[in-house]
Every structure is written in C-alpha cells, then in structure tokens.
Design a protein around this motif. Structure first.
Motif, PDB file in Angstrom:
ATOM      1  N   ASP A 200       0.826  -1.206   0.000  1.00 41.62           N
ATOM      2  CA  ASP A 200       0.000   0.000   0.000  1.00 41.62           C
ATOM      3  C   ASP A 200       0.867   1.266   0.000  1.00 41.62           C
ATOM      4  N   PRO A 201       1.485   1.581  -1.138  1.00 41.74           N
ATOM      5  CA  PRO A 201       2.386   2.742  -1.176  1.00 41.74           C
ATOM      6  C   PRO A 201       1.694   4.068  -0.860  1.00 41.74           C
ATOM      7  N   ASP A 202       0.386   4.155  -1.124  1.00 36.41           N
ATOM      8  CA  ASP A 202      -0.327   5.402  -0.842  1.00 36.41           C
ATOM      9  C   ASP A 202      -0.497   5.660   0.652  1.00 36.41           C
ATOM     10  N   SER A 203      -0.281   4.644   1.470  1.00 34.23           N
ATOM     11  CA  SER A 203      -0.434   4.824   2.916  1.00 34.23           C
ATOM     12  C   SER A 203       0.812   5.432   3.550  1.00 34.23           C
ATOM     13  N   VAL A 204       1.923   5.473   2.804  1.00 31.95           N
ATOM     14  CA  VAL A 204       3.190   5.957   3.360  1.00 31.95           C
ATOM     15  C   VAL A 204       3.283   7.471   3.201  1.00 31.95           C
ATOM     16  N   SER A 205       3.562   8.141   4.299  1.00 33.71           N
ATOM     17  CA  SER A 205       3.676   9.599   4.294  1.00 33.71           C
ATOM     18  C   SER A 205       5.127  10.074   4.330  1.00 33.71           C
ATOM     19  N   PHE A 206       5.989   9.342   5.057  1.00 35.48           N
ATOM     20  CA  PHE A 206       7.355   9.830   5.281  1.00 35.48           C
ATOM     21  C   PHE A 206       8.276   8.651   5.529  1.00 35.48           C
ATOM     22  N   CYS A 207       9.522   8.761   5.077  1.00 36.31           N
ATOM     23  CA  CYS A 207      10.505   7.686   5.234  1.00 36.31           C
ATOM     24  C   CYS A 207      11.787   8.258   5.844  1.00 36.31           C
ATOM     25  N   VAL A 208      12.331   7.522   6.806  1.00 35.19           N
ATOM     26  CA  VAL A 208      13.597   7.891   7.435  1.00 35.19           C
ATOM     27  C   VAL A 208      14.564   6.724   7.265  1.00 35.19           C
ATOM     28  N   LEU A 209      15.728   7.006   6.698  1.00 38.43           N
ATOM     29  CA  LEU A 209      16.784   6.007   6.582  1.00 38.43           C
ATOM     30  C   LEU A 209      17.857   6.340   7.601  1.00 38.43           C
ATOM     31  N   ALA A 210      18.155   5.399   8.478  1.00 39.23           N
ATOM     32  CA  ALA A 210      19.131   5.621   9.545  1.00 39.23           C
ATOM     33  C   ALA A 210      20.394   4.824   9.252  1.00 39.23           C
ATOM     34  N   MET A 211      21.509   5.516   9.263  1.00 40.17           N
ATOM     35  CA  MET A 211      22.788   4.867   8.978  1.00 40.17           C
ATOM     36  C   MET A 211      23.577   4.703  10.270  1.00 40.17           C
ATOM     37  N   ASP A 212      24.453   3.712  10.263  1.00 43.12           N
ATOM     38  CA  ASP A 212      25.380   3.496  11.357  1.00 43.12           C
ATOM     39  C   ASP A 212      26.674   2.930  10.768  1.00 43.12           C
ATOM     40  N   GLU A 213      27.587   2.499  11.620  1.00 45.28           N
ATOM     41  CA  GLU A 213      28.860   1.981  11.118  1.00 45.28           C
ATOM     42  C   GLU A 213      28.660   0.725  10.271  1.00 45.28           C
ATOM     43  N   GLU A 214      27.593  -0.008  10.509  1.00 39.22           N
ATOM     44  CA  GLU A 214      27.293  -1.215   9.741  1.00 39.22           C
ATOM     45  C   GLU A 214      26.990  -0.880   8.274  1.00 39.22           C
ATOM     46  N   PHE A 215      26.425   0.282   8.028  1.00 42.89           N
ATOM     47  CA  PHE A 215      26.011   0.675   6.686  1.00 42.89           C
ATOM     48  C   PHE A 215      27.173   0.663   5.693  1.00 42.89           C
ATOM     49  N   GLU A 216      28.324   1.172   6.110  1.00 45.50           N
ATOM     50  CA  GLU A 216      29.483   1.262   5.214  1.00 45.50           C
ATOM     51  C   GLU A 216      29.973  -0.097   4.741  1.00 45.50           C
ATOM     52  N   CYS A 217      29.801  -1.127   5.550  1.00 42.62           N
ATOM     53  CA  CYS A 217      30.316  -2.466   5.239  1.00 42.62           C
ATOM     54  C   CYS A 217      29.255  -3.401   4.673  1.00 42.62           C
ATOM     55  N   ASP A 218      28.005  -3.026   4.728  1.00 44.29           N
ATOM     56  CA  ASP A 218      26.916  -3.918   4.345  1.00 44.29           C
ATOM     57  C   ASP A 218      26.380  -3.552   2.960  1.00 44.29           C
ATOM     58  N   ILE A 219      26.858  -4.260   1.936  1.00 41.08           N
ATOM     59  CA  ILE A 219      26.450  -3.975   0.554  1.00 41.08           C
ATOM     60  C   ILE A 219      24.953  -4.217   0.378  1.00 41.08           C
ATOM     61  N   ALA A 220      24.422  -5.274   0.993  1.00 41.66           N
ATOM     62  CA  ALA A 220      22.990  -5.568   0.867  1.00 41.66           C
ATOM     63  C   ALA A 220      22.156  -4.405   1.425  1.00 41.66           C
ATOM     64  N   LEU A 221      22.565  -3.852   2.561  1.00 39.48           N
ATOM     65  CA  LEU A 221      21.846  -2.723   3.145  1.00 39.48           C
ATOM     66  C   LEU A 221      21.920  -1.501   2.229  1.00 39.48           C
TER      67      LEU A 221
END
Length: 165
Positions: free
Chosen positions: A60-81
C-alpha cells in the motif's frame, strides 16, 4: 538576466526554508523529526525495519507519508543494506514520498524504541497516513516543506541530525 533571476529565486527558497524553522525559536528539522516520530508512534502509524517497510511500500504505497533512513557503522560495510537503501530511495522518489537520512541509528532506536522492545533493525522507519485521513501533524508538515525545499536545491535525501535527549 535569467541567471540573476534564478539566483534570486534560490535565495528566496532558502529564506523560506529557514523561516519555517526560525519562526519558532526551538524548532529545527531534527526536533520536528523527533516530534513526528513520537506522534506517529503514539498513534501506531510507525513501521520500523527494512523488510517491514518494504512490505508496506509494496502492499500500500499510498499509505506511506514519510521515510527515514538511519545509517550506522554497519552501513558502510553492508552492501545488501546499501542496495536496500537505494531501492527504498528510488521507490520514495517514484511515489512522491518525502525521505530523509539520519546518521545516528542508535539515537533513532532511543526515540522509537522502548525498554521492553529494542529494535534490531531501525535502518528504515516509515510514518504512515492515518486510516481516517482526518489528521494533521505540524511537525510532519514542516518536514515535508524541508524535503521539498531540499529537493529544489538538488539535495534529494537531506541528512537530519536528531536532537540529543
């Protein structure tokens, strides 16, 4: 002449963006984000987790109002993320969903989590619209304006710093 006009328009947009947060002395994009997250959480309109968010966006994409992406040290090493983030960003752009990035996932967990329930994956957090459609959140409106103005300045996924406790 046209370049001068564009420069003037850009200056007006920046001032408009700044005014939206300067008008109230304790307001900032980070504070507005925190308020919007807490409001959505209290109304059970918060989805936490990459996979949980992807499911909501698909169903239900119409139900989404706002998205927050949170990064941490894991983000730099995690290609899948990183790939998930790219796909989520693309989905948000295609569906006109405002999106921001925060660099402190632990702070995000402190805001949206509680002592009984710690979130393992708070890399993506969605705020959904209420079912009845009769709701307005001033903090979320400020964030939408912030994102709109950021896009006009070619900052497609602006980064927001969450306030300390």
């Amino acid at each position: 002449m046209n370049e001068c006009r564009q420069s003037e328009d850009l200056g007006v947009r920046i001032l408009t963006l700044q005014k939206s947060f300067v008008q109230s002395p304790n307001s900032s994009p980070g504070k507005s984000l925190k308020e919007a997250l807490l409001c959505a959480q209290s109304e059970e309109r918060l989805t936490v987790g990459v996979y949980e968010s992807a499911k909501i966006m698909t169903e239900d994409p119409d139900s989404v109002s706002f998205c927050v992406l949170a990064m941490d040290e894991e983000f730099e090493c995690d290609i899948a993320l990183q790939i998930h983030f790219t796909l989520i960003q693309s989905f948000c752009f295609d569906n006109d969903i405002s999106i921001v990035r925060v660099s402190d996932m632990q702070r995000m967990v402190e805001i949206v989590g509680d002592k009984a329930e710690q979130f393992e994956d708070a890399h993506c957090v969605l705020i959904t619209n209420p079912a009845d459609g009769s709701w307005e959140d001033p903090a979320l409106e400020k964030l939408h304006l912030f994102c709109e103005e950021s896009r006009r300045l070619n900052d497609w996924v602006p980064e927001i710093s969450l306030p300390e406790r």
